[in-house]
Scaffold this motif. Sequence first.
Motif, PDB file in Angstrom:
ATOM      1  N   SER A   1      -5.414   8.455  -3.425  1.00 14.13           N
ATOM      2  CA  SER A   1      -4.908   7.434  -2.511  1.00 14.13           C
ATOM      3  C   SER A   1      -4.951   6.052  -3.143  1.00 14.13           C
ATOM      4  O   SER A   1      -5.756   5.790  -4.051  1.00 14.13           O
ATOM      5  N   LEU A   2      -4.069   5.186  -2.659  1.00 17.71           N
ATOM      6  CA  LEU A   2      -4.035   3.809  -3.116  1.00 17.71           C
ATOM      7  C   LEU A   2      -5.087   3.013  -2.346  1.00 17.71           C
ATOM      8  O   LEU A   2      -4.891   2.684  -1.183  1.00 17.71           O
ATOM      9  N   LYS A   3      -6.184   2.740  -2.988  1.00 20.00           N
ATOM     10  CA  LYS A   3      -7.269   2.012  -2.320  1.00 20.00           C
ATOM     11  C   LYS A   3      -6.986   0.511  -2.406  1.00 20.00           C
ATOM     12  O   LYS A   3      -7.143  -0.117  -3.457  1.00 20.00           O
ATOM     13  N   LEU A   4      -6.611  -0.055  -1.275  1.00 20.42           N
ATOM     14  CA  LEU A   4      -6.292  -1.478  -1.206  1.00 20.42           C
ATOM     15  C   LEU A   4      -7.239  -2.230  -0.281  1.00 20.42           C
ATOM     16  O   LEU A   4      -6.930  -3.350   0.152  1.00 20.42           O
TER      17      LEU A   4
ATOM     18  N   GLN B   1      -3.080   2.457  10.441  1.00 26.16           N
ATOM     19  CA  GLN B   1      -3.038   3.905  10.515  1.00 26.16           C
ATOM     20  C   GLN B   1      -1.759   4.466   9.907  1.00 26.16           C
ATOM     21  O   GLN B   1      -1.785   5.511   9.245  1.00 26.16           O
ATOM     22  N   ALA B   2      -0.648   3.779  10.104  1.00 28.28           N
ATOM     23  CA  ALA B   2       0.612   4.238   9.515  1.00 28.28           C
ATOM     24  C   ALA B   2       0.522   4.239   7.991  1.00 28.28           C
ATOM     25  O   ALA B   2       0.989   5.181   7.329  1.00 28.28           O
ATOM     26  N   LEU B   3      -0.081   3.204   7.434  1.00 22.91           N
ATOM     27  CA  LEU B   3      -0.258   3.144   5.986  1.00 22.91           C
ATOM     28  C   LEU B   3      -1.220   4.224   5.509  1.00 22.91           C
ATOM     29  O   LEU B   3      -0.979   4.878   4.485  1.00 22.91           O
ATOM     30  N   LEU B   4      -2.310   4.435   6.246  1.00 21.67           N
ATOM     31  CA  LEU B   4      -3.270   5.473   5.872  1.00 21.67           C
ATOM     32  C   LEU B   4      -2.619   6.845   5.871  1.00 21.67           C
ATOM     33  O   LEU B   4      -2.850   7.658   4.965  1.00 21.67           O
TER      34      LEU B   4
ATOM     35  N   ILE C   1      -1.967   5.078   1.747  1.00 16.72           N
ATOM     36  CA  ILE C   1      -2.281   3.697   1.378  1.00 16.72           C
ATOM     37  C   ILE C   1      -3.425   3.228   2.262  1.00 16.72           C
ATOM     38  O   ILE C   1      -3.271   3.088   3.477  1.00 16.72           O
ATOM     39  N   VAL C   2      -4.583   2.984   1.666  1.00 16.18           N
ATOM     40  CA  VAL C   2      -5.791   2.673   2.428  1.00 16.18           C
ATOM     41  C   VAL C   2      -5.972   1.160   2.487  1.00 16.18           C
ATOM     42  O   VAL C   2      -6.190   0.501   1.463  1.00 16.18           O
ATOM     43  N   THR C   3      -5.878   0.608   3.701  1.00 19.75           N
ATOM     44  CA  THR C   3      -6.036  -0.821   3.931  1.00 19.75           C
ATOM     45  C   THR C   3      -6.989  -1.005   5.103  1.00 19.75           C
ATOM     46  O   THR C   3      -7.563  -0.047   5.598  1.00 19.75           O
TER      47      THR C   3
END
Length: 473
Positions: free
Chosen positions: A39-42, A376-379, A383-385
């Motif tokens: 996952s993209l940890k942002l 939640q949509a990004l997760l 994409i983790v924000t």
Amino acid sequence: MSALNAESTAFRSALEAVRAVEPRIADAIAQELTDQRESLKLIASENYASPAVLLAMGNWLSDKYAEGTIGRRFYAGCQNVDTVEAIAVEHGKALFNAPYAYVQPHSGIDANLVAYWAILADRVEAPALAKVQKRNVNDMTDAEWAELRAAFGNQRMLGMSLDAGGHLTHGFRPNISGKMFDQRSYGVDAATGQIDYAALRESAKEFRPLVIVGGYSAYPRKVNFRIMREIADEVGATFMVDMAHFAGLVAGKVFTGDFDPIANAHIVTTTTHKSLRGPRGGAVFCQPELADQVDRGCPMVLGGPLAHVMAAKAVAFAEARRPEFADYAQRIVDNSQALAAGLTSRGATVVSGGTDNHLVLIDVDKYGLTGRQAEQALLDSGIVTNRNAIPQDPNGAWYTSGIRIGTPALTTRGLGTGEMDQIAELMHTVLTSTRAGASKAKFDLDAAVSERVAKQATELLADFPLYPTVDIS
């Protein structure tokens, strides 16, 4: 034995030992590595500690009680803890060019509490200090807290407001700091989204705080700590900076001169993870006149120091003293600015118009979403924000109108400015494809879109493996 074999063997062996007792825990640990790799940890407050830092925490130093300070413990047999703590202090002082370092705090909140009590103890008479030590703070009413503040001279704190990017521990009521102090907030200019130092000065002159707190958890700009110290001196306040988020940028000499908190504040607190890339923990750096009070952090605020975590702090500080860490710190900012530019070019509203540090704050109201919906949509799309309030946020601190993103973790993996633009495109795809649902938490996003973006995120990360020297399969 190669580094690959040594690290893989160490982590494999650790998991096997855990699995022999509780296999579900071993499975969860292994799955966490898989999830982070894919996952993209942002999340701006997260990073990846090195294998050396992680391994420094998993040992028998965890078994020692060591209340007290170096050479003055309340338990026998602490000679090795003394060695570990002294090395961590040595590296911490050298890394930040600080006159004094205290590495026992278990977290950033603990570090802030140590600093607050050190400031109070330095300012008040012994009878008032004894009064707080005799109270059970868990049972105290608001009226009793007011009485106690009066005993301390009705102490006041001026800190950044939550919606402007401040932190709960900077004097807000849900946190104990908001009970210890009569708090007032400074914010940001409505037009620029940046600190108005003239307004801050006027507020300080009118409020006359004991403590002015600089630092932030969601402010995307540099802070001029020289000006803030001038303001503190003008009103007789102690100037404290919480650099938990940007400590790595200070250590890497990206923030220097007016923007270096160590050079300008009376006392500075930090976490040791986030942009500093160490273990989860805290530290305090201060001028010599506050050192004796800071050393009383245990037992005033802290329980017994965690010797295994202090060992990991020492390793992380040593890593950050290497020349390559300065390059890493600069790349964090380069990536953050590239990500902000990529989002802006695609029509996103970036709070304050850009960034000078490791984080970017996006106003997602433009997409018709709350922060919780966007998060939640990004997760769901890999994409983790995290959702975050923005200045004058109409949705409050729970649902929010913003998304906070940061680049320390992906910079650790080696991603650069080109990849940041690709990430901006992935985020743009998700946010423009998401529709608000029946509540501030619900939303609609075509599963095909989230699956496609998640696949693209994983493919993007394939060239930047996480912990490439670690194989636990």
